[in-house]
Design a protein around this motif. Structure first.
Motif, short mmCIF file in Angstrom:
data_model
loop_
_atom_site.label_atom_id
_atom_site.label_comp_id
_atom_site.label_asym_id
_atom_site.label_seq_id
_atom_site.Cartn_x
_atom_site.Cartn_y
_atom_site.Cartn_z
N GLY A 140 7.37 -4.05 -2.37
CA GLY A 140 7.86 -3.55 -1.09
C GLY A 140 6.84 -2.74 -0.33
N VAL A 141 6.02 -1.97 -1.05
CA VAL A 141 5.02 -1.14 -0.37
C VAL A 141 3.97 -2.01 0.32
N PHE A 142 3.66 -3.17 -0.27
CA PHE A 142 2.72 -4.08 0.39
C PHE A 142 3.30 -4.61 1.68
N MET A 143 4.53 -5.09 1.64
CA MET A 143 5.16 -5.66 2.82
C MET A 143 5.25 -4.64 3.94
N LEU A 144 5.57 -3.40 3.58
CA LEU A 144 5.72 -2.35 4.59
C LEU A 144 4.37 -1.99 5.21
N SER A 145 3.35 -1.85 4.38
CA SER A 145 2.03 -1.50 4.89
C SER A 145 1.45 -2.64 5.73
N TYR A 146 1.64 -3.87 5.26
CA TYR A 146 1.13 -5.04 5.98
C TYR A 146 1.80 -5.19 7.35
N ALA A 147 3.12 -5.03 7.38
CA ALA A 147 3.86 -5.22 8.63
C ALA A 147 3.61 -4.10 9.62
N SER A 148 3.41 -2.88 9.13
CA SER A 148 3.23 -1.73 10.02
C SER A 148 1.78 -1.42 10.31
N GLN A 149 0.87 -1.94 9.44
CA GLN A 149 -0.55 -1.62 9.51
C GLN A 149 -0.80 -0.12 9.36
N CYS A 150 0.03 0.51 8.52
CA CYS A 150 -0.13 1.93 8.20
C CYS A 150 -0.71 2.08 6.80
N ALA A 189 -6.28 1.71 2.93
CA ALA A 189 -6.11 1.02 4.20
C ALA A 189 -5.09 -0.10 4.09
N ALA A 190 -4.36 -0.33 5.17
CA ALA A 190 -3.35 -1.38 5.19
C ALA A 190 -4.00 -2.75 5.07
N PRO A 191 -3.39 -3.67 4.34
CA PRO A 191 -3.93 -5.03 4.24
C PRO A 191 -3.75 -5.76 5.56
N THR A 192 -4.71 -6.61 5.88
CA THR A 192 -4.66 -7.35 7.14
C THR A 192 -4.30 -8.82 6.95
N MET A 193 -4.26 -9.25 5.67
CA MET A 193 -3.91 -10.63 5.37
C MET A 193 -3.00 -10.68 4.15
N MET A 194 -2.11 -11.66 4.10
CA MET A 194 -1.21 -11.82 2.97
C MET A 194 -1.99 -12.07 1.68
N GLN A 195 -3.15 -12.68 1.80
CA GLN A 195 -3.96 -12.99 0.62
C GLN A 195 -4.50 -11.74 -0.07
N GLN A 196 -4.40 -10.60 0.61
CA GLN A 196 -4.91 -9.36 0.03
C GLN A 196 -3.87 -8.64 -0.83
N LYS A 197 -2.72 -9.25 -1.01
CA LYS A 197 -1.62 -8.57 -1.69
C LYS A 197 -2.00 -8.09 -3.09
N GLU A 198 -2.55 -8.97 -3.91
CA GLU A 198 -2.85 -8.60 -5.29
C GLU A 198 -3.83 -7.45 -5.36
N GLY A 199 -4.90 -7.52 -4.59
CA GLY A 199 -5.89 -6.45 -4.60
C GLY A 199 -5.33 -5.14 -4.07
N PHE A 200 -4.51 -5.23 -3.02
CA PHE A 200 -3.90 -4.03 -2.45
C PHE A 200 -2.99 -3.35 -3.46
N LEU A 201 -2.14 -4.13 -4.12
CA LEU A 201 -1.22 -3.55 -5.11
C LEU A 201 -1.98 -2.94 -6.28
#
Length: 220
Positions: A140-150, A189-201
């Motif tokens: 959920g934290v990925f989806m929120l950060s990705y969608a908000s760019q926060c 930093a917020a992820p800018t692409m869906m492909q960054q999910k694993e690394g961001f988490l």
């Protein structure tokens, strides 16, 4: 009848006030030090919203780390324990957004949280709650950060005197202590692409684990 009384708004309000008073007492008694204060400082003046994450076990005194008048919202599960938590954090000026994937209200909560962030407000969440697994990051934290760019920043606290309860999350119950520590991570930093999910988490998981170990080490 007993269960109805325990879940009644009046009893929850009383219990919430009792716990909030205990938290205030512990926070007042401790000598607090903050590590990483420079990381959270830019977000305390309302210049940009941020997503604050902390493990479920470290939520009890987390409100005292937010030394700002910037509006703060917290994602809370709609079950009975969540309603109690909402009462408690409400005494500290924190507003609640109810939602949980296990209750089918995740999408609704995400939309509400996005509106909060886009309005310039900051939010907090326990990404391993409300039922675990313990200290295991959910998506959920990925989806929120990705969608908000926060960006996301991790928080933990510990005190020199406490007990870890035998609950699913090993909840840290602080006692009157001489030392208390808040630890903030470097913002992620917020992820800018869906492909960054694993690394961001992985980054967020590492930040949460890092501040938790660090706060325990400082308070030991």
């Amino acid at each position: 009848m007993g269960k109805k009384v325990l879940k009644s708004p009046g009893f929850l309000a009383f219990l919430g006030l009792l716990v909030a008073t205990y938290c205030r007492g512990i926070a007042w008694f401790c000598r607090w030090k903050t590590e990483g204060a420079e990381h959270i400082a830019p977000y305390l003046v309302g210049s940009h919203p941020v997503i604050v994450v902390f493990w479920h076990a470290r939520m009890m005194l987390a409100p005292f780390a937010w030394k700002s008048r910037v509006p703060f919202f917290m994602l809370i599960s709609p079950h009975s324990n969540g309603k109690l938590i909402s009462r408690i954090v409400g005494y500290f000026g924190i507003q609640s957004v109810f939602g949980s994937s296990s209750h089918g209200r995740g999408a609704m909560a995400l939309r509400h949280l996005l509106r909060c962030l886009r309005s310039g407000h900051c939010i907090g969440m326990t990404p391993d709650g409300p039922r675990g697994p313990r200290e295991h990051l959910k998506e959920g934290v990925f989806m929120l950060s990705y969608a908000s760019q926060c960006p996301v920043i991790a928080l933990s606290f510990s005190t020199s005197c406490h007990k870890k309860i035998r609950s699913w999350d090993r909840f840290l119950l602080p006692f009157p202590s001489f030392r208390g520590y808040f630890v903030w991570s470097v913002p992620i930093a917020a992820p800018t692409m869906m492909q960054q999910k694993e690394g961001f988490l992985e980054q967020v998981q590492g930040a949460l684990d890092g501040v938790t170990k660090r706060s325990d080490h400082l308070a030991a």
